[in-house]
Design an enzyme around this catalytic site. Structure first.
Site, PDB file in Angstrom:
ATOM      1  N   HIS A 261       0.881  -1.110  -0.004  1.00  0.00           N
ATOM      2  CA  HIS A 261      -0.139  -0.106   0.179  1.00  0.00           C
ATOM      3  C   HIS A 261       0.706   1.294  -0.458  1.00  0.00           C
ATOM      4  O   HIS A 261       1.794   1.594   0.667  1.00  0.00           O
ATOM      5  CB  HIS A 261      -0.936  -0.343   1.237  1.00  0.00           C
ATOM      6  CG  HIS A 261      -1.837  -1.213   1.070  1.00  0.00           C
ATOM      7  ND1 HIS A 261      -2.768  -1.051   1.740  1.00  0.00           N
ATOM      8  CD2 HIS A 261      -2.075  -1.703   0.153  1.00  0.00           C
ATOM      9  CE1 HIS A 261      -3.973  -2.009   1.533  1.00  0.00           C
ATOM     10  NE2 HIS A 261      -3.585  -2.477   0.632  1.00  0.00           N
TER      11      HIS A 261
ATOM     12  N   GLU B  77       0.407   4.265   1.924  1.00  0.00           N
ATOM     13  CA  GLU B  77       1.358   4.569   3.354  1.00  0.00           C
ATOM     14  C   GLU B  77       2.350   3.654   3.489  1.00  0.00           C
ATOM     15  O   GLU B  77       3.269   4.166   4.313  1.00  0.00           O
ATOM     16  CB  GLU B  77       0.186   4.011   3.995  1.00  0.00           C
ATOM     17  CG  GLU B  77      -1.157   4.963   4.039  1.00  0.00           C
ATOM     18  CD  GLU B  77      -1.820   3.816   3.047  1.00  0.00           C
ATOM     19  OE1 GLU B  77      -3.322   3.989   3.446  1.00  0.00           O
ATOM     20  OE2 GLU B  77      -1.942   3.244   2.357  1.00  0.00           O
TER      21      GLU B  77
ATOM     22  N   CYS C  93      -6.215   1.488   5.638  1.00  0.00           N
ATOM     23  CA  CYS C  93      -6.529  -0.246   5.961  1.00  0.00           C
ATOM     24  C   CYS C  93      -5.860  -0.429   7.364  1.00  0.00           C
ATOM     25  O   CYS C  93      -4.856   0.446   7.943  1.00  0.00           O
ATOM     26  CB  CYS C  93      -5.835  -1.611   5.077  1.00  0.00           C
ATOM     27  SG  CYS C  93      -4.171  -1.740   5.113  1.00  0.00           S
TER      28      CYS C  93
ATOM     29  N   CYS D  57      -2.096  -1.049   8.030  1.00  0.00           N
ATOM     30  CA  CYS D  57      -2.056   0.490   7.503  1.00  0.00           C
ATOM     31  C   CYS D  57      -2.274   1.445   9.127  1.00  0.00           C
ATOM     32  O   CYS D  57      -1.479   2.390   9.177  1.00  0.00           O
ATOM     33  CB  CYS D  57      -2.295   1.092   6.251  1.00  0.00           C
ATOM     34  SG  CYS D  57      -1.646   0.312   4.571  1.00  0.00           S
TER      35      CYS D  57
END
Length: 163
Positions: free
Chosen positions: A79, A81, A117, A120
């Protein structure tokens, strides 16, 4: 000429970073900023050296009809992040802000109610990031106080999954 406000300025940069994403489902861009200096950026994509979903032309989570916010262990991508966080030192991230922008693919419309999520969120907490700004549309965004909203209100204790 009217000058762009600082938060939307950094969100605009995150939006540009998202254009490097290789996910077929949703693309995100993240920018970490401290003391008005960009510390790092990240976008959604497979780990270095592995084939991206855009290379293999399918998303396994899409094929399996996995709902948003679930079963990330199936995903090929890292991801935005996390990519931004692993590209910066924790010392520089302590007290920083993360700016996040996401788009639904292939329409390229802003992700409705976008959020990090659960994986993250945990990474953002441990990185020492204090604030997360999430774009809702070209001018609007939400501000997340990480301590108050993701640490003190730990949704994982209530069995909440996804986002």
């Amino acid at each position: 000429m009217e000058r762009r406000d600082k938060i939307n300025y950094y969100l605009d940069i995150a939006e540009t970073v998202a254009q490097r994403s290789t996910c077929l489902r949703r693309i995100y861009g993240a920018v970490i900023v401290k003391n008005d200096e960009i510390i790092s950026t990240g976008y959604v994509g497979a780990p270095r050296g592995r084939a991206n979903c855009t290379d293999i032309n399918y998303c396994i989570r899409e094929k399996l009809a996995v709902p948003r916010g679930e079963r990330y262990e199936l995903c090929r991508s890292v991801h935005a992040e996390m990519n931004a966080i692993i590209s910066a030192s924790r010392e520089k991230m302590l007290g920083s802000a993360l700016f996040l922008v996401g788009f639904e693919m292939p329409e390229r419309v802003y992700v409705k109610n976008a959020s990090s999520c659960s994986m993250c969120k945990r990474t953002i907490i441990n990185a020492g990031i204090e604030t997360v700004y999430i774009r809702d549309d070209r001018e609007s965004y939400r501000v997340i106080d990480v301590e108050k909203e993701w640490v003190e209100k730990d949704e994982s204790l209530n069995g909440v999954r996804g986002y």
